[in-house]
Design a protein around this motif. Structure first.
Motif, short mmCIF file in Angstrom:
data_model
loop_
_atom_site.label_atom_id
_atom_site.label_comp_id
_atom_site.label_asym_id
_atom_site.label_seq_id
_atom_site.Cartn_x
_atom_site.Cartn_y
_atom_site.Cartn_z
N VAL A 109 0.93 -1.41 0.49
CA VAL A 109 0.11 -0.31 -0.05
C VAL A 109 1.19 1.54 -0.05
O VAL A 109 0.21 2.24 -0.72
N VAL A 110 1.93 1.42 1.18
CA VAL A 110 3.14 2.21 0.76
C VAL A 110 3.11 2.35 -0.62
O VAL A 110 3.38 3.67 -1.23
N ALA A 111 4.02 1.11 -0.75
CA ALA A 111 4.45 1.82 -2.61
C ALA A 111 3.57 2.12 -3.37
O ALA A 111 3.93 2.87 -4.55
N LEU A 112 2.33 1.81 -3.18
CA LEU A 112 1.19 2.28 -3.89
C LEU A 112 0.77 3.78 -3.86
O LEU A 112 0.58 4.54 -4.77
N ILE A 113 0.86 3.92 -3.01
CA ILE A 113 1.50 5.94 -2.56
C ILE A 113 2.52 6.43 -2.82
O ILE A 113 2.30 7.94 -3.31
N TYR A 114 3.25 6.02 -2.76
CA TYR A 114 4.92 6.44 -2.61
C TYR A 114 4.99 6.12 -4.48
O TYR A 114 4.76 6.36 -5.11
N THR A 115 4.95 7.29 -4.60
CA THR A 115 5.74 8.08 -6.64
C THR A 115 7.20 8.00 -6.86
O THR A 115 7.89 9.03 -5.95
N PRO A 116 8.42 7.45 -7.15
CA PRO A 116 9.57 7.66 -7.03
C PRO A 116 9.92 8.60 -7.83
O PRO A 116 9.40 9.04 -8.88
N GLN A 117 11.14 8.87 -6.88
CA GLN A 117 11.76 10.51 -7.61
C GLN A 117 12.83 9.95 -7.94
O GLN A 117 13.89 9.67 -7.48
N ALA A 118 14.14 11.22 -8.82
CA ALA A 118 14.77 11.03 -9.47
C ALA A 118 16.34 11.41 -8.84
O ALA A 118 15.57 12.52 -7.67
N PHE A 119 16.66 11.05 -8.43
CA PHE A 119 18.47 11.65 -7.86
C PHE A 119 18.31 12.70 -8.07
O PHE A 119 17.82 12.79 -9.17
N ALA A 120 18.37 13.87 -7.11
CA ALA A 120 18.71 15.24 -7.88
C ALA A 120 20.38 15.79 -6.71
O ALA A 120 21.08 14.94 -6.66
N SER A 121 20.62 16.95 -6.71
CA SER A 121 21.76 17.91 -6.41
C SER A 121 22.67 17.55 -5.30
O SER A 121 23.38 17.22 -5.11
N ASP A 122 21.09 16.88 -4.32
CA ASP A 122 22.07 16.53 -2.66
C ASP A 122 22.04 15.38 -2.83
O ASP A 122 22.94 15.25 -2.06
N ALA A 123 21.04 14.81 -3.23
CA ALA A 123 21.98 12.70 -3.18
C ALA A 123 23.67 12.96 -4.11
O ALA A 123 24.42 12.32 -3.86
N ALA A 124 23.73 13.58 -4.74
CA ALA A 124 24.87 13.42 -6.25
C ALA A 124 26.04 14.46 -4.87
O ALA A 124 26.93 13.78 -5.44
N LEU A 125 26.06 15.84 -4.34
CA LEU A 125 26.88 15.42 -3.45
C LEU A 125 27.09 15.17 -2.74
O LEU A 125 28.29 15.42 -2.26
#
Length: 264
Positions: A109-125
């Motif tokens: 149910v959590v996986a159905l509600i949650y939408t994956p997001q692409a990695f961004a600048s914070d993760a890159a740094l």
């Protein structure tokens, strides 16, 4: 002298009926869990969000699992009652079967509600951005001497640098790449990093690579995580005390985040 036999209490379900009710509840719960996880995988497949989680070479595994789980859910609903043997009844598990099923259902149910997001600048740094590839990362398999410089993506340029890292060798070459904006803390205001994440298997092993872009204005004009398509030529610049291959742009255009934001 006659002895009366004790009467069977009324209102107490017989053992076979209790087992049947328990079996039906368990069967429906198992089918619901299998169906929910199948729906999760189908959702990521149809919406294209699977690109944010897996390398395209391995997506067939997730897509196949979605079909198999759906088939298992249907089979579970059509399955007839099984005979409970003494060996089966004496089997013990860490968690009761229904508790385990409820946990799996809650995660689905959590996986159905949650939408994956692409990695961004914070993760890159946090992961550290590189303009070269180590031996444990992608090898320069796609490096082709005859490839036009303006056809190279960021990862193609990084692979090229991995083969021959002298930046002066590429001075004046045309470049057209796209990526998201990063503001490295130790860089001057006239430079930003254009970056992409590279996937070798799944999102867990994604790592960022990038190229510097030399600006005529302050980098504050381009917010972090903004997607840009940059056209221009390559130059050599010294940034934070290091000589680097740098893009001198003739055109910077803001673009939407691609459906598939990763490189391979």
């Amino acid at each position: 002298m006659s002895v009366r036999r004790p009467r069977k209490p009324t209102g107490v379900p017989s053992k076979p009926k209790a087992q049947t009710a328990w079996y039906r509840q368990g069967k429906l719960l198992d089918a619901l869990v299998l169906g929910a996880w199948s729906l999760v995988l189908f959702r990521y497949w149809i919406t294209g969000k699977l690109f944010l989680l897996l390398h395209p070479d391995y997506m067939w595994l997730a897509n196949g699992a979605a079909i198999v789980l759906l088939g298992m859910a249907i089979f579970k609903l059509m399955q007839k009652k099984q005979t409970v043997t003494r060996d089966t009844a004496s089997h013990t598990t860490l968690l009761p079967p229904q508790v385990s099923s409820f946990i799996l259902l809650a995660v689905a149910v959590v996986a159905l509600i949650y939408t994956p997001q692409a990695f961004a600048s914070d993760a890159a740094l946090q992961r550290g951005i590189s303009d070269s590839l180590t031996l444990t990362r992608s090898k320069p398999q796609r490096f082709m001497r005859q490839m036009a410089s303006e056809d190279r993506t960021i990862i193609d340029w990084v692979r090229t640098l991995n083969v021959y890292p002298e930046p002066d060798a590429y001075t004046g070459q045309a470049v057209k790449v796209s990526g998201f904006v990063i503001h490295p803390d130790n860089w001057p205001e006239g430079y930003l990093m254009l970056s992409r994440f590279v996937l070798t298997c799944c999102a867990a092993d994604a790592y960022p690579v990038g190229l510097p872009v030399q600006l005529a204005v302050s980098r504050q004009a381009y917010a972090p995580d903004t997607w840009l398509e940059v056209s221009g030529k390559m130059v050599t610049a010294t940034i934070a005390g290091q000589r680097q291959l740098t893009i001198e742009p003739t055109q910077l255009e803001t673009i939407p985040e691609p459906r598939n934001p990763y490189e391979y």
